[in-house]
Design an enzyme around this catalytic site. Structure first.
Site, PDB file in Angstrom:
ATOM      1  N   LYS A 112      11.587   4.562  32.722  1.00  0.00           N
ATOM      2  CA  LYS A 112      10.262   4.222  32.168  1.00  0.00           C
ATOM      3  C   LYS A 112      10.760   4.677  30.476  1.00  0.00           C
ATOM      4  O   LYS A 112      10.216   3.639  29.660  1.00  0.00           O
ATOM      5  CB  LYS A 112       9.233   5.061  31.621  1.00  0.00           C
ATOM      6  CG  LYS A 112       7.975   4.922  33.690  1.00  0.00           C
ATOM      7  CD  LYS A 112       7.058   4.810  33.902  1.00  0.00           C
ATOM      8  CE  LYS A 112       6.455   4.186  35.008  1.00  0.00           C
ATOM      9  NZ  LYS A 112       4.820   4.341  35.235  1.00  0.00           N
ATOM     10  N   LYS A 194       9.473  -2.149  43.331  1.00  0.00           N
ATOM     11  CA  LYS A 194       8.313  -1.582  43.728  1.00  0.00           C
ATOM     12  C   LYS A 194       7.787  -2.796  43.014  1.00  0.00           C
ATOM     13  O   LYS A 194       7.831  -2.455  42.201  1.00  0.00           O
ATOM     14  CB  LYS A 194       8.525  -0.190  43.649  1.00  0.00           C
ATOM     15  CG  LYS A 194       7.660  -0.024  42.779  1.00  0.00           C
ATOM     16  CD  LYS A 194       7.292   1.931  42.644  1.00  0.00           C
ATOM     17  CE  LYS A 194       6.683   2.659  41.676  1.00  0.00           C
ATOM     18  NZ  LYS A 194       5.425   2.714  41.610  1.00  0.00           N
ATOM     19  N   LYS A 197       1.956  -1.731  38.775  1.00  0.00           N
ATOM     20  CA  LYS A 197       0.821  -2.300  38.014  1.00  0.00           C
ATOM     21  C   LYS A 197       1.746  -2.959  36.726  1.00  0.00           C
ATOM     22  O   LYS A 197       0.405  -3.627  36.772  1.00  0.00           O
ATOM     23  CB  LYS A 197       0.498  -1.122  37.601  1.00  0.00           C
ATOM     24  CG  LYS A 197      -1.017  -0.704  39.015  1.00  0.00           C
ATOM     25  CD  LYS A 197      -2.135   0.514  38.358  1.00  0.00           C
ATOM     26  CE  LYS A 197      -2.106   1.785  38.582  1.00  0.00           C
ATOM     27  NZ  LYS A 197      -1.079   2.603  38.372  1.00  0.00           N
TER      28      LYS A 197
HETATM   29  P1  ATP Z   1       2.530   1.936  36.883  1.00  0.00           P
HETATM   30  O1  ATP Z   1       2.885   0.981  37.029  1.00  0.00           O
HETATM   31  O2  ATP Z   1       1.503   2.363  36.115  1.00  0.00           O
HETATM   32  O3  ATP Z   1       3.769   2.594  37.103  1.00  0.00           O
HETATM   33  P2  ATP Z   1       2.195   2.185  40.306  1.00  0.00           P
HETATM   34  O4  ATP Z   1       1.606   0.663  40.708  1.00  0.00           O
HETATM   35  O5  ATP Z   1       3.368   2.841  40.565  1.00  0.00           O
HETATM   36  O6  ATP Z   1       2.032   2.377  38.391  1.00  0.00           O
HETATM   37  P3  ATP Z   1       1.049   5.342  40.329  1.00  0.00           P
HETATM   38  O7  ATP Z   1      -1.022   5.456  39.786  1.00  0.00           O
HETATM   39  O8  ATP Z   1       2.187   5.348  39.446  1.00  0.00           O
HETATM   40  O9  ATP Z   1       1.054   3.059  40.607  1.00  0.00           O
HETATM   41  O10 ATP Z   1       0.791   5.096  41.667  1.00  0.00           O
HETATM   42  C1  ATP Z   1      -0.309   5.594  42.753  1.00  0.00           C
HETATM   43  C2  ATP Z   1      -0.714   5.719  44.401  1.00  0.00           C
HETATM   44  O11 ATP Z   1      -0.415   4.997  44.614  1.00  0.00           O
HETATM   45  C3  ATP Z   1       1.107   6.826  44.019  1.00  0.00           C
HETATM   46  O12 ATP Z   1       1.163   7.607  45.132  1.00  0.00           O
HETATM   47  C4  ATP Z   1       2.320   5.762  44.355  1.00  0.00           C
HETATM   48  O13 ATP Z   1       2.834   6.870  44.908  1.00  0.00           O
HETATM   49  C5  ATP Z   1       1.615   4.265  45.283  1.00  0.00           C
HETATM   50  N1  ATP Z   1       2.228   3.524  44.987  1.00  0.00           N
HETATM   51  C6  ATP Z   1       2.351   2.431  43.900  1.00  0.00           C
HETATM   52  N2  ATP Z   1       3.158   1.883  44.149  1.00  0.00           N
HETATM   53  C7  ATP Z   1       3.816   1.684  44.820  1.00  0.00           C
HETATM   54  C8  ATP Z   1       4.186   0.863  46.457  1.00  0.00           C
HETATM   55  N3  ATP Z   1       5.014  -0.566  45.664  1.00  0.00           N
HETATM   56  N4  ATP Z   1       3.692   1.161  47.427  1.00  0.00           N
HETATM   57  C9  ATP Z   1       3.494   1.831  48.253  1.00  0.00           C
HETATM   58  N5  ATP Z   1       2.987   2.617  46.988  1.00  0.00           N
HETATM   59  C10 ATP Z   1       2.880   2.659  46.287  1.00  0.00           C
END
Ligand code: ATP
Ligand code: LTN
Length: 325
Positions: A112, A194, A197
């Protein structure tokens, strides 16, 4: 005595099926087994710039989505991190226990901050110490998360062990709970990254309308081969098949047999139908919950009141052990 589970999601954008399949679904499936706290981690969200009104709204949205996905607020605590000030206070203390070297090895920080080393907030660097505070305040045994959070839970364990060695046994050393399948759902646009969001183009949001879901799946990146098989060396189709597997509950041989001799277009149409139908009840429930904003507000307030004493007890024990006050 049931084990304590703690997990959280940042209110930083639209939750997607990766968040659901990697995290929320296992919270729901194992809800009765554990004594749960599911937190909306808004203090983590401000490690990158946020618009205040949008952050406030996104916090309510995430809490409502937890409930819409099946978290029962009478059974599990659904709370907001900033409502309990012990999180920020213990995070400061853990910042002073965590070596810079440990934090500097975190891959999420490296990714990041890669493009903007000088300008990212100091908060982004110490983010894992705040996550450790969340977990350790409640003597958490298990932390159900997706694969990308494994390293942060490991760091939490190391911090707990280090603190206990330096100041005496205060913290429970937690364990990550990561599913074998679905812990890393990939982007539909770039299946080697991955689903996230921060990249809505490659994500299926839990609140996407059916047309959007169908369009995103139809455009999902695959490869020039045509067979529909669980082959990890073909990340696009492997990811789509994994989503199919998780939402249909069918096993891999059954799925491969079903699509043998069929084309991507047909498979994608069936997958889109499956995703639309899986999300429909959750979307309906979400709309219902949002019609009554006062009730979610009451849930958040009552939950914080319920768990604050535990957090404060842990914090005051930490302070005594360290000679603070
Ligand atoms: P950002 O893009 O803001 O980092 P994010 O989509 O990675 O957001 P988080 O808030 O970091 O989401 O994650 C919330 C939960 O969802 C955590 O337990 C994380 O491990 C899980 N998670 C996030 N992305 C994935 C994914 N692509 N597959 C499976 N689990 C996920
Ligand atoms: N860093 C996590 C969110 C998070 C969390 C937690 C998860 C903050 N505090 C405590 C489990 C337990 C993420 O998904 N980005």
């Amino acid at each position: 005595m049931r084990k304590r589970a703690f997990s959280g999601i940042q209110p930083t954008g639209n939750l997607h099926i990766g968040n659901y399949l990697g995290a929320i679904r296992q919270w729901v499936e194992r809800q009765a087994e554990f004594d749960n706290i599911f937190c909306v981690v808004d203090l983590h969200a401000i490690t990158v710039p946020q618009d205040p009104a949008e952050l406030h709204e996104a916090t309510r949205q995430v809490a409502a989505l937890y409930v819409a996905c099946g978290i029962d607020p009478r059974q599990s605590v659904v709370c907001v991190q900033s409502h309990i000030s012990a999180h920020a206070e213990l995070a400061w203390i853990l910042n002073c226990v965590a070596p810079m070297g440990w934090l500097g090895r975190m891959t999420q920080f490296k990714e990041k901050s890669a493009k903007q080393r000088e300008t990212v907030s100091a908060g982004l660097f110490v983010y894992p110490a705040l996550m450790a505070a969340d977990i350790l305040l409640y003597h958490t045994d298990v932390v159900p998360v997706g694969e990308d959070q494994r390293q942060h839970v490991e760091l939490t364990r190391d911090l707990a062990i280090r603190f206990n060695q330096l100041f005496g046994e205060v913290f429970t050393v937690p364990e990550a709970l990561i599913r074998e399948t679905g812990a890393r759902i990939m982007s539909l646009a770039e299946p080697t990254k991955k689903m996230s969001k921060s990249e809505p183009a490659g994500s299926i949001a839990l609140l996407d309308p059916p047309d959007t879901i169908r369009r995103k799946i139809a455009r999902a990146k695959t490869d020039p081969l045509t067979t529909i098989e669980f082959d990890e060396s073909r990340p696009g189709i492997y990811n789509l098949l994994t989503i199919y597997e998780l939402l249909s509950g069918q096993d891999r041989p059954t799925i491969e047999a079903r699509f043998q001799g069929k084309g991507y277009a047909e498979f994608k149409r069936e997958l889109a139908d499956l995703v639309v139908e899986a999300l429909r009840p959750m979307q309906e429930r979400y709309a219902e919950i949002r019609r009554d904003p006062a009730s979610i507000e009451a849930v958040l307030r009552d939950s914080a009141d319920r768990i604050r004493p535990t957090a404060e007890r842990t914090l005051s024990e930490v302070k005594v052990r360290m000679g603070l006050g």
